[in-house]
Structure formats: structure tokens, C-alpha cells
Scaffold this active site. Structure first.
Site, PDB file in Angstrom:
ATOM      1  N   CYS A  40       0.798  -1.501  -0.015  1.00  0.00           N
ATOM      2  CA  CYS A  40       0.722  -0.023  -0.005  1.00  0.00           C
ATOM      3  C   CYS A  40       0.840   1.136  -0.086  1.00  0.00           C
ATOM      4  CB  CYS A  40      -1.114   0.089   1.686  1.00  0.00           C
ATOM      5  SG  CYS A  40      -0.473  -0.663   3.156  1.00  0.00           S
ATOM      6  N   HIS A  82      -1.972   0.871   7.267  1.00  0.00           N
ATOM      7  CA  HIS A  82      -2.175   1.298   6.045  1.00  0.00           C
ATOM      8  C   HIS A  82      -2.306   2.495   5.946  1.00  0.00           C
ATOM      9  CE1 HIS A  82      -4.376   0.134   2.297  1.00  0.00           C
ATOM     10  NE2 HIS A  82      -4.897   1.131   2.373  1.00  0.00           N
TER      11      HIS A  82
END
Length: 395
Positions: free
Chosen positions: A71, A326
Site C-alpha cells: 500500500c 495502512h
């Protein structure tokens, strides 16, 4: 039918029409073949143009599949490839000759990924070949990267592997910040000056007394505040012949077209414990360094300072802790002038209010916005760039 009737009525002239018919069919076949060949050449040129040249991104924003905790990489790639000034450099690289060199070239693999994203109407593509290439350069996956460190790694690989010196120079000019550092002895008049360059401006989010800074402007001002070097931090003075207290200060010399600001949200203690500073910290859509920094902290002429006006282009945000979390990217399209949230393969248009969710909050929770989850988290790393008229970009 008409030709059959004429031939049966005048047998003595049958050979000439038959020959004419044969010549006509051959001519039509040649024209058809030439047309197909021309269309094939045109299609090939269009494919090459999509990679090397010409048309900008006109399709909808395209996501990138997560290949295993990628990510952070996906977010940085979206910011790179949505920057038309960067892609303008990327499209002029020298293509490696051998297949092995192509697989090992980060600029070339990034160029192919750009072409892959522009081809067709897919909502997301996989950066598999680029990820494999980066793995050859010891960029690990299935681990959480720090966005600022990974950005520096990607930039160094791009600079190292671009073979044309003029493109390397353009890449440096696009991102490089120039600072002049002053060290002045507090016991005498001895002073040292040196210029240095940096890729990002690392901004503290705490002041000298560990109080939270409230805005991006506060962070910039605190970064350029003079600092007294005393006690164990004293420096050796050549004139005094011993270690003495020094005053360290920095002056801003040059800002690039793409200004990268790094909010240092990860705090390191002496006990080797690392934790994240997730307090609220606002940042503006427009930033004028002439209004943020006083005159004595700038080392530039009027023409240089005239370019120090920026507009926000992208924010790379992190949600979670230092051990897991994330990344996603909020990027403003330079052609459409609309904000998008790139959350791996999921992409959706967002508003400025959505972007402000990255201001940070002590509780690192997530909230749903339709089918997309947007982080209510702290800005960890931002990068932006684009000149709109006389206005640069920052992030």
C-alpha cells in the site's frame, strides 16, 4: 450480372474485359493491403505514443492492486504518475537494449506501468513487474515501509538509472531543496557556512518543549528557528581552539517546483521505543513561503522568492501504529482539478473535507464513505508538485 451479359453478347471482346477485371481486383487487393498496413502502423505509433510521448492521462483514475503490504508503494506510485511534470521526464528516458536490462530498470518499468494504467478502461492494474524489479534492488515487501524512506529509495533508483544527464538534471530540479546552514561561535566571531540539498523538508510536529504544533505553517517556522548547541552538542571552534557553544541556523535558498514536506509523526525515544504522534495538525490548500518565513531566514533574491507560492497536490496518509497500518494517497488531478483517494485498487473522487480527515486524531479509527474506507489518521508524508501559472505545488 451486368458483366456476364456483355461478355456473352460480344465474344470477340471477352479477353479485354476479363483482363481489366483481373487488374481491377489486383488493384483493390493492393489498396486494401496498403490500408491494413497503414492502420497497423498507425496503431503501433499510437501504442508508442501512449508510452513515450504525447497524450496525457485522459481516462479515469486507475487503482493499483496490493501485492502483499504494498500500500505504501502504491500510494507513492500514484503521486509520481499523477504528476505530469514527472511523467514528462519519464517519457523521454532511454529504453534499455536487452530484456534483462529492461527488467532491472526502475524508470523503464515505471514507464510501462504508466502505459498499462492508460491502456483500456480497467479500474485497477497490478504493478507486478515493477515490484519484481524493485525486489532486485533489495526493496523488501510483506513489511510496512516508511513512506519518506521509500520515496527516497525510489528517487535515488530513478536518478541512478536514467542514462541521459539532462533528464537527471531535470529530475533534480523538479524535487531538490537547497538550504544554507550557518554555524556561529558564541565566544568569538568565527562562522561557518555551507550549502546542502535535500529531497524532503523534514518538519517536526513538536516544539522544543515537546508541545504539539498546531499547523503546517508552525512546523515550517519551527524547522528554521535558530538552535543553541551547548553542553554535549558544542562544536570545535578553529579560532578558539576548543569546543564552544555555537548557534546553528538555516536559511532557505531554493525551493523546487515539486516541494515535498515530511511531517515527522514517528517519534523515537532513548529507550528505543517508537510511537506515533497522531495529534491534530492542519495544512492549507495554498502555501506562500514569503508569508511563513521572515526575511532573515531566507537567502534568495526577489525572482526566486516569487516562485515560492504553492498549492497542495497530494497527501500520503498513514493509518495505524508504528508496527502495522495502512497507507493511501489523496491526489489532485492536474488536468481535471479534482481530488481522488487512491486506496490500493479502490479509487473514488473526494472533497476537500475528505482530505482534511488526514489532519490526524488521537483515535486511529476508520469510517466508511460508500464502498471506500477513508483514514481518519495523521498525515505522515506528503508530496506534491505542479506549476499552475506561477504557482507551484507542495504536499
Amino acid at each position: 450480372i451486368l458483366l456476364m451479359g456483355q461478355r456473352s453478347g460480344r465474344q470477340e471482346r471477352s479477353k479485354k474485359p476479363q483482363l481489366a477485371l483481373s487488374e481491377t481486383m489486383e488493384a483493390e487487393t493492393e489498396v486494401r493491403n496498403n490500408k491494413e498496413e497503414a492502420e497497423e502502423v498507425k496503431a503501433k505509433n499510437q501504442r508508442l505514443a501512449s508510452v513515450f510521448g504525447v497524450a496525457d492521462l485522459k481516462n479515469e483514475a486507475v487503482g493499483l492492486y496490493n501485492l502483499g503490504q504494498t500500500c505504501c508503494l502504491n500510494s507513492l506510485l500514484q503521486v509520481f504518475l499523477m504528476n505530469i511534470h514527472f511523467t514528462g521526464i519519464l517519457r523521454r528516458i532511454t529504453v534499455p537494449q536487452s530484456a534483462a536490462q529492461q527488467k532491472n530498470s526502475v524508470p523503464y518499468q515505471m514507464l510501462l506501468l504508466l502505459e498499462k494504467m492508460q491502456r483500456g478502461k480497467r479500474k485497477a492494474v497490478g504493478p507486478t513487474e515493477l515490484a519484481y524489479c524493485l525486489a532486485q534492488h533489495r526493496v523488501r515487501f510483506f513489511v510496512q515501509h516508511d513512506a519518506a524512506q521509500l520515496f527516497l529509495t525510489l528517487w535515488n533508483l530513478l536518478k541512478k538509472q536514467m542514462k541521459r544527464p539532462e533528464l537527471v538534471e531535470e529530475l533534480k530540479n523538479l524535487y531538490t531543496i537547497c538550504i544554507q546552514e550557518h554555524l556561529a561561535c558564541q565566544n568569538c566571531s568565527f562562522e561557518m557556512k555551507s550549502k546542502s540539498t535535500m529531497l524532503t523538508l523534514p518538519l517536526p510536529v513538536l516544539d522544543a518543549d515537546s508541545h504539539w504544533l498546531k499547523s503546517l505553517e508552525d512546523c515550517v517556522q519551527h524547522f528554521f528557528l535558530p538552535e543553541e548547541l551547548t553542553g554535549p552538542n558544542m562544536c570545535f571552534c578553529q579560532k578558539c581552539g576548543r569546543k564552544t557553544p555555537f548557534l546553528q541556523s538555516m536559511k532557505l535558498v531554493h525551493l523546487p517546483q515539486t516541494l515535498t514536506l515530511h511531517l515527522q509523526r514517528f517519534n523515537f525515544e532513548r529507550s528505543s521505543r517508537t510511537y506515533k504522534l497522531s495529534h491534530y495538525l492542519s495544512f492549507p490548500q495554498h502555501l506562500d513561503f514569503r508569508e511563513v518565513l521572515p526575511e532573515n531566514q531566507c537567502q534568495a533574491d526577489a525572482s526566486e522568492k516569487a516562485t515560492w507560492q504553492y498549492e497542495l497536490f497530494a497527501v500520503v496518509a498513514h493509518s495505524g501504529s508504528t508496527s502495522c497500518g495502512h497507507y493511501c494517497a489523496y491526489v489532485r488531478s492536474l488536468t481535471e482539478h479534482k481530488w481522488y483517494c487512491f486506496n490500493d485498487s479502490m479509487v473514488c473522487p473526494v472533497s476537500w473535507d475528505d482530505v482534511k480527515c488526514t489532519y490526524g486524531h488521537p483515535r486511529l479509527n476508520w469510517y466508511a464513505n460508500g464502498s471506500l474506507f477513508l483514514p481518519n489518521a495523521a498525515l505522515d508524508f506528503g508530496m506534491r508538485a505542479v506549476r499552475s501559472g506561477k504557482t507551484n505545488g507542495f504536499g
